[in-house]
Design a protein around this motif. Structure first.
Motif, PDB file in Angstrom:
ATOM      1  N   PHE A 138     -98.557  28.128 -65.007  1.00 58.59           N
ATOM      2  CA  PHE A 138     -98.981  28.958 -63.879  1.00 58.59           C
ATOM      3  C   PHE A 138     -99.078  30.419 -64.315  1.00 58.59           C
ATOM      4  CE2 PHE A 138     -97.921  31.703 -60.249  1.00 58.59           C
ATOM      5  CZ  PHE A 138     -99.059  31.468 -59.489  1.00 58.59           C
ATOM      6  N   TYR A 139     -98.122  30.867 -65.099  1.00 59.83           N
ATOM      7  CA  TYR A 139     -98.126  32.255 -65.564  1.00 59.83           C
ATOM      8  C   TYR A 139     -99.385  32.556 -66.376  1.00 59.83           C
ATOM      9  CZ  TYR A 139     -96.613  36.580 -67.800  1.00 59.83           C
ATOM     10  OH  TYR A 139     -96.536  37.884 -68.245  1.00 59.83           O
ATOM     11  N   GLN A 140     -99.761  31.643 -67.265  1.00 60.03           N
ATOM     12  CA  GLN A 140    -100.979  31.855 -68.051  1.00 60.03           C
ATOM     13  C   GLN A 140    -102.196  31.972 -67.137  1.00 60.03           C
ATOM     14  OE1 GLN A 140    -100.430  28.372 -70.524  1.00 60.03           O
ATOM     15  NE2 GLN A 140    -100.148  29.654 -72.346  1.00 60.03           N
ATOM     16  N   TYR A 141    -102.264  31.112 -66.127  1.00 61.24           N
ATOM     17  CA  TYR A 141    -103.368  31.220 -65.164  1.00 61.24           C
ATOM     18  C   TYR A 141    -103.305  32.570 -64.448  1.00 61.24           C
ATOM     19  CZ  TYR A 141    -105.867  31.160 -60.857  1.00 61.24           C
ATOM     20  OH  TYR A 141    -106.689  31.538 -59.836  1.00 61.24           O
ATOM     21  N   LEU A 142    -102.115  32.921 -63.964  1.00 61.78           N
ATOM     22  CA  LEU A 142    -101.964  34.152 -63.189  1.00 61.78           C
ATOM     23  C   LEU A 142    -102.402  35.368 -63.990  1.00 61.78           C
ATOM     24  CD1 LEU A 142    -101.002  35.171 -60.424  1.00 61.78           C
ATOM     25  CD2 LEU A 142     -98.719  35.413 -61.417  1.00 61.78           C
ATOM     26  N   GLN A 190     -94.755  24.816 -65.103  1.00 64.34           N
ATOM     27  CA  GLN A 190     -95.911  24.253 -64.407  1.00 64.34           C
ATOM     28  C   GLN A 190     -95.446  23.587 -63.108  1.00 64.34           C
ATOM     29  OE1 GLN A 190     -97.196  21.724 -67.754  1.00 64.34           O
ATOM     30  NE2 GLN A 190     -99.109  22.868 -67.736  1.00 64.34           N
ATOM     31  N   ASP A 191     -94.209  23.880 -62.706  1.00 64.22           N
ATOM     32  CA  ASP A 191     -93.588  23.229 -61.569  1.00 64.22           C
ATOM     33  C   ASP A 191     -93.602  24.153 -60.350  1.00 64.22           C
ATOM     34  OD1 ASP A 191     -91.795  20.992 -60.500  1.00 64.22           O
ATOM     35  OD2 ASP A 191     -90.589  22.790 -60.134  1.00 64.22           O
ATOM     36  N   PHE A 192     -94.248  23.701 -59.274  1.00 66.21           N
ATOM     37  CA  PHE A 192     -94.378  24.498 -58.055  1.00 66.21           C
ATOM     38  C   PHE A 192     -93.018  24.953 -57.534  1.00 66.21           C
ATOM     39  CE2 PHE A 192     -94.262  24.779 -53.446  1.00 66.21           C
ATOM     40  CZ  PHE A 192     -95.267  25.683 -53.187  1.00 66.21           C
ATOM     41  N   HIS A 193     -92.081  24.019 -57.427  1.00 64.27           N
ATOM     42  CA  HIS A 193     -90.786  24.343 -56.828  1.00 64.27           C
ATOM     43  C   HIS A 193     -89.991  25.344 -57.653  1.00 64.27           C
ATOM     44  CE1 HIS A 193     -91.400  21.575 -53.575  1.00 64.27           C
ATOM     45  NE2 HIS A 193     -91.757  20.643 -54.447  1.00 64.27           N
TER      46      HIS A 193
END
Length: 73
Positions: free
Chosen positions: A5-9, A39-42
């Motif tokens: 997620f961080y890489q996407y962000l 990669q974990d939403f929670h």
């Protein structure tokens, strides 16, 4: 291999933008404790709820997460 997620962000960073996702990305960039490998939403959601005073509303995260999932599809 999927992005975290961080890489996407980080693809959403824009220091000249006032868009909420861009501001979130800009601030997350300077957050040394951000769960960069997750990669974990929670896991990311819980971290932000407890530690990210720079995020005015979790709705911004929710929208960014949905865009992240769409980018991985």
């Amino acid at each position: 291999m999927h992005k975290t997620f961080y890489q996407y962000l980080m693809t959403q960073r824009n220091p000249d933008s006032t868009a909420s996702v861009a501001e979130f990305a800009n601030n997350a960039f300077f957050d040394q404790s951000f769960p960069k490998q997750s990669q974990d939403f929670h896991e990311v959601s819980q971290y932000l709820e407890l530690n990210a005073g720079y995020l005015p509303t979790m709705t911004i995260f929710d929208e960014a997460w949905q865009a992240y999932l769409a980018s991985e599809a």
